[in-house]
Scaffold this motif. Sequence first.
Motif, mmCIF file in Angstrom:
data_model
loop_
_atom_site.group_PDB
_atom_site.id
_atom_site.type_symbol
_atom_site.label_atom_id
_atom_site.label_comp_id
_atom_site.label_asym_id
_atom_site.label_seq_id
_atom_site.Cartn_x
_atom_site.Cartn_y
_atom_site.Cartn_z
ATOM 1 N N ALA A 261 0.825 -1.218 0.000
ATOM 2 C CA ALA A 261 0.000 0.000 0.000
ATOM 3 C C ALA A 261 0.854 1.262 0.000
ATOM 4 O O ALA A 261 0.537 2.236 -0.693
ATOM 5 N N PHE A 262 1.935 1.259 0.764
ATOM 6 C CA PHE A 262 2.617 2.521 1.054
ATOM 7 C C PHE A 262 3.998 2.674 0.409
ATOM 8 O O PHE A 262 4.560 3.764 0.396
ATOM 9 N N PRO B 144 -1.777 4.334 -5.017
ATOM 10 C CA PRO B 144 -2.243 5.713 -4.766
ATOM 11 C C PRO B 144 -1.853 6.210 -3.376
ATOM 12 O O PRO B 144 -1.809 7.419 -3.154
ATOM 13 N N ALA B 145 -1.573 5.309 -2.452
ATOM 14 C CA ALA B 145 -1.203 5.716 -1.091
ATOM 15 C C ALA B 145 0.318 5.713 -0.882
ATOM 16 O O ALA B 145 0.789 5.738 0.253
#
Lengths: 338, 338
Positions: free
Chosen positions: A89-90, A96-97
């Motif tokens: 995710a990051f 997008p994150a």
Amino acid sequence: MSSSPQTQALSPAIVFDTLQAYQRTVALRGAIDLDLFTAIAEGNQSLGAIAARIQASEKGTRVLCDFLAVMGLLTKQGSGYALTPESAAFLNRHSPAYMGTMARFLVNPQTAAMLEDITGVVRRGGAESDQGALEADHPIWVEFARSMAPMMRMGAELIAKMFGAGSRPMKVLDISASHGAFGIAFATQNPQAKVVGLDWANVLEVAKENARAAGVADRYSTIAGSAFEMDLGSGYDIVLIPNFLHHFDAATNESLLRKVHAALSPGGIVLAPDFIPHEDRITPARDAMFSLQMLGATPHGDAYTFLELEAMFRNAGFARSELRDLSPHPQRLVVSYK
Amino acid sequence: MSSSPQTQALSPAIVFDTLQAYQRTVALRGAIDLDLFTAIAEGNQSLGAIAARIQASEKGTRVLCDFLAVMGLLTKQGSGYALTPESAAFLNRHSPAYMGTMARFLVNPQTAAMLEDITGVVRRGGAESDQGALEADHPIWVEFARSMAPMMRMGAELIAKMFGAGSRPMKVLDISASHGAFGIAFATQNPQAKVVGLDWANVLEVAKENARAAGVADRYSTIAGSAFEMDLGSGYDIVLIPNFLHHFDAATNESLLRKVHAALSPGGIVLAPDFIPHEDRITPARDAMFSLQMLGATPHGDAYTFLELEAMFRNAGFARSELRDLSPHPQRLVVSYK
């Protein structure tokens, strides 16, 4: 020189591990710089494929991937590697994150240098000066705005959902707007919200860019200058003060909060997300540890507890304050009512 | 730019915390430099008393003590602080097991610089050169000998009790003797043990100093020079090779081990304490993570697994090898039989 029986049962591992802890930061910064997580996200899972994609030796790639797996930022299956939910995710640039930009602000030579003279910092009780960081148009805040926006956007969305939902007209001031994420989230959440971002002129260029990207530029205006010196305007329903009060001593904060109190409509509120340790000052770990960063970076700042912040708001005329959880965003929120 | 529902449930805390992890090292180095643990050991438990004793501001002392409490190196009761069993044993200067000196070796600019070019290190698969660290009389190994002796002494005592107990005549060679702790522990444990320490001449001054302090100087002799080049002598019952094989590639280690094999008596053994990760290379964390330090510090070194070390010993002619636990000393031991 032999040890006592008591000492012999103890391990010095905590001492050794803490003295080596800086390598965790080095390894993650290196992996972000090499875009290693993106390489794996793109389907490269074997050592050879990852190494080829990041243009690195297989040995160096293996050592770095193993180190990341030990820290829980990769998983290892046989000799292949996969992302964890968090690194997917990051830390994958296609997400997008994506938050890999944080490394640029949190681990640049300027930031790290703040703590190089740790004994002097502790002896004096703070940084010798703010190194110009609180002067107009210091470039560090443009870097902050660009690097830290992705993490702050998560908190901004949560806060805007809590306090900005609906479609009633709403006037919002965002003090120390930076990337603009907190104010922009209100404009995105509520089509009737008008937002004023306050920061240095160079920083506001980043906020305006982000407001345009979010499609809310027509409801986003700005005040360029110091929150302590500028006319804030009046009639605000909400004043955001994100990650700002930790730079100053209580008296300085109270002088700002009095101005903010005057600028709020009756029934208006302040929303101040920040690192806020419990009253014991040693939990939660992240919030408590943030006080060392402020000790090294500012002459008089601190990670204030809720009771300390509540007293500042009360002394500035606010009726009452409360503390809210923002998880999974790793900060907490003070809400203070006029 | 909004996040997916999946991403919204995740916290970026692990990313933020890892990028801040270097502050753990900074805080402990600062506390050691200020002798804060000794101040508390001497009975200063209130903030005011600790601050006065370490000649620091109360605010700086409070922030540092809280940070140490978060890390588990102090406990906090109300506004006072106390040592933990580990900080009392290893970080109070008055303790016989004091290890604060480790900070000097593990966190000096020279060591940290090895990892500054982390992307280059990973790309190349090692340090560009050994920066002279493997040349004769490099001062870094005098610093190592003085700084790391206290931690290694714990492992040395354990090993000498395992293999040096009794009073039969015993001839011991300590390759890369450094502080001399491993060899000296055999001389202390067994009044008939004669020990030869091998290292650079400048480093051997530290070892001889320690042998005198331990009262075994009359049974401690030395060979000054490179283990790869010098005549090792012969007829040894035990050859110690502590924390040495991780500097070199397998072929280089095998060439040394062949010399060692020839220098051992029939039935002789090699004892090689080191950081030795499991075959998965990601556990135990400390041993696995040590490979990054070797990647940054050496052109070809590594934290070798037991199977890799066993193969080197076998290729050098050793009959069999085994792995032993050394806890609470935070390393493990390879025992290899001629």
